[in-house]
Each structure stands twice: as C-alpha cells, then as structure tokens.
Design an enzyme around this catalytic site. Structure first.
Site, mmCIF file in Angstrom:
data_model
loop_
_atom_site.group_PDB
_atom_site.id
_atom_site.type_symbol
_atom_site.label_atom_id
_atom_site.label_comp_id
_atom_site.label_asym_id
_atom_site.label_seq_id
_atom_site.Cartn_x
_atom_site.Cartn_y
_atom_site.Cartn_z
ATOM 1 C CD GLU A 75 -3.105 5.667 6.520
ATOM 2 O OE1 GLU A 75 -3.021 5.653 5.279
ATOM 3 O OE2 GLU A 75 -2.214 5.213 7.271
ATOM 4 N N GLY A 87 2.348 2.545 10.844
ATOM 5 C CA GLY A 87 3.384 3.566 10.749
ATOM 6 C C GLY A 87 4.064 3.902 12.063
ATOM 7 C CG ASN A 110 -1.738 1.196 1.398
ATOM 8 O OD1 ASN A 110 -1.825 2.017 0.482
ATOM 9 N ND2 ASN A 110 -2.366 1.339 2.558
ATOM 10 C CG HIS A 132 -6.013 2.047 5.014
ATOM 11 N ND1 HIS A 132 -5.621 3.017 5.909
ATOM 12 C CD2 HIS A 132 -4.980 1.181 4.897
ATOM 13 C CE1 HIS A 132 -4.384 2.742 6.313
ATOM 14 N NE2 HIS A 132 -3.977 1.631 5.724
ATOM 15 C CD GLU A 169 -3.642 -2.167 7.301
ATOM 16 O OE1 GLU A 169 -2.528 -2.408 6.853
ATOM 17 O OE2 GLU A 169 -4.277 -1.143 7.015
ATOM 18 C CE LYS A 183 -0.277 3.384 4.643
ATOM 19 N NZ LYS A 183 -0.269 3.543 6.082
ATOM 20 C CB SER A 202 4.757 -1.455 12.388
ATOM 21 O OG SER A 202 4.429 -0.088 12.566
HETATM 22 P P1 PGA Z 1 2.662 0.526 7.698
HETATM 23 O O1 PGA Z 1 1.202 0.743 7.057
HETATM 24 O O2 PGA Z 1 3.197 -0.765 7.157
HETATM 25 O O3 PGA Z 1 3.451 1.728 7.229
HETATM 26 O O4 PGA Z 1 2.487 0.498 9.165
HETATM 27 C C1 PGA Z 1 0.332 -0.329 6.833
HETATM 28 C C2 PGA Z 1 -0.947 0.157 6.229
HETATM 29 O O5 PGA Z 1 -1.455 1.224 6.634
HETATM 30 O O6 PGA Z 1 -1.512 -0.490 5.328
#
Ligand code: PGA
Length: 251
Positions: free
Chosen positions: A96, A170, A10, A94, A164, A12, A209
C-alpha cells in the site's frame, strides 16, 4: 532451525483511541503465548498503545518510517521517533506504500537501513500483483524486490521479511499452501545466497487474508515463520486465534 513465530497486527489507518484501547486490553487479557506478538497501530496511537503494552510481552511497531534520520520531511516519522515511543519494529515497503506512494525498492532499502541504524527491526514487505502471478512471474518479482529492498550488511536476525501477494491483501483470497511455501523457500534461498547461513534465522512472514480458518495451514508451513495480519488483527478474538493456530507443530 526452529524460528520463534512472529504474529504482527497491521492496523493500517483504522481505529480511534478508545476502540484501540479496548482492542489492546482484550489482547492483554489473553495471557501468555509461546510466540512473539507485535501490534502496529497508526502513528497517533503509538504512544498510548505503547504505554498500555509496557511490562507485557506484546511489542509495538510502526507502519512506516522515513529513510533519513531527521529533517525537513513534513508528515513523515523517523525511525528514531518510533524507537523513542517504544517501538521495536517497523513495517517498510508495504504494497500500500509501494503502490499508493510510489515507493521503490531503493527507497524501501533506505527505510530499512534507517530502521536498523535506530535500533529497530524492519519488516521488509514484498509481493507480486495478480497479473504477475498469472503470468508465472511471481518468484522473479518477489526475488527482485527482496534483493533491492534489503539494507546492505544486515544480519539475518536483524530484519524480518513479509511475503504479501498484492491480490491476496484484503480480498479473502490466498495462494495455496504449496504456492506460499514455494515463495518462502525461494526467498530464503535468495537470502542464503546473499547472507549465508544467517538466512536460517530470518523470519519470513506470510500476509494477505490470513484468518483463523486458514491460519493453521498457512502459518505452519516449513518456511513460514508467522504472519502479517491486516483486517483480522482488528478483532482480538480472531487475531489471537491466528496466533494460537500458528503454534501447531511446524514440521
Ligand atoms: P489483510 O492485510 O490481512 O487484511 O489481507 C494484510 C496486510 O496488508 O498486511
């Protein structure tokens, strides 16, 4: 049942066309792997990345789609448009998007339904926040999200679920392997209650992460069928190392 691993990147809102092309070239140079690899770049790069992936086993996915098939929705992308540009998958719900754009379970279900109608496989994301984890509500929260975000009538192999935890995205922090397995087994039980034995073919990804250093222990848990990788998917070496680590024996 053994489910083929799916490792999804992903990206983003990261990258411009030139560096993204370099990332794709580096991944294409890695050769064969016994797992499904999916790249989800920003919409502006879907066409170009899709062309680079043509003829390779690597797959293309969108990061979101609208719940309607077409219409007056400025700035949005339909599932059919993603399909048209070569996508096989689309991420929906997601955190976000749920957090930053006020997306509800009902809206996520509509997006997943639109994806299915267009012939795409939706990756339906769920995850608790830190307060919910601390108060012991993680299972109840993700269970409710999953039940509300799944399109009615979908067969187990037609969609993917991604667990998640919001606090792990992150942040460099992850749940323990035991906590991840507990949530994944619970999600599979909810799926089984809803769709029966077909739930054994649903891939449930872990995201938050994931790095080469923790991929081996997280990706090989019994009910973890791959990963949704954010930050580490922007680095070809790290992303590939995660994919390789996911292939160690799955008990
Ligand atoms: P990350 O994000 O691996 O940077 O923690 C995962 C995600 O939001 O899909």
């Amino acid at each position: 049942m053994s489910r083929r691993k799916l490792i999804a990147g992903n990206w983003k809102m990261n990258g411009l066309r030139e560096e993204s092309a370099r990332l794709v070239s580096a991944l294409l140079a890695k050769g064969k792997i016994d797992a499904d690899i999916l790249l989800c770049p920003s919409a502006t790069m879907l066409d170009e990345v899709g062309k680079m992936l043509q003829g390779s086993p690597l797959m293309l996915g969108g990061q979101d789609c609208h719940g309607a098939p077409s219409g007056a929705f400025t700035g949005d992308i339909s599932a059919a448009q993603l399909k048209d540009v070569g996508c096989s998958h689309v991420i929906v719900g997601h955190s976000e998007r749920r957090g930053g754009h006020g997306e509800t379970d009902g809206l996520v279900a509509a997006k997943a339904q639109a994806a299915l109608a267009a012939g795409l496989c939706p990756i339906v994301c769920v995850g608790e926040n830190e307060a919910q984890r601390k108060s012991g509500d993680a299972l109840a929260v993700v269970g409710r999200q999953l039940a509300g975000s799944l399109p009615p009538g979908a067969k187990g192999s037609q969609f993917v679920v991604a667990y998640e935890p919001v606090w792990a995205i992150g942040s460099g922090r992850t749940p323990t392997p035991g906590e991840v397995q507990e949530v994944h087994a619970y999600l599979r039980k909810i799926l089984t209650d809803r769709i029966g034995e077909g739930a054994h073919s649903t891939r449930i990804l872990y995201g938050g992460s994931v790095k080469p250093a923790n991929a081996g222990e997280l990706m090989t848990l019994p009910d973890v069928d791959g990963g949704l990788i954010g930050g580490a998917s922007l680095d070809a070496e790290a992303f590939w190392a995660i994919a390789l680590a996911s292939l160690t024996v799955n008990a």
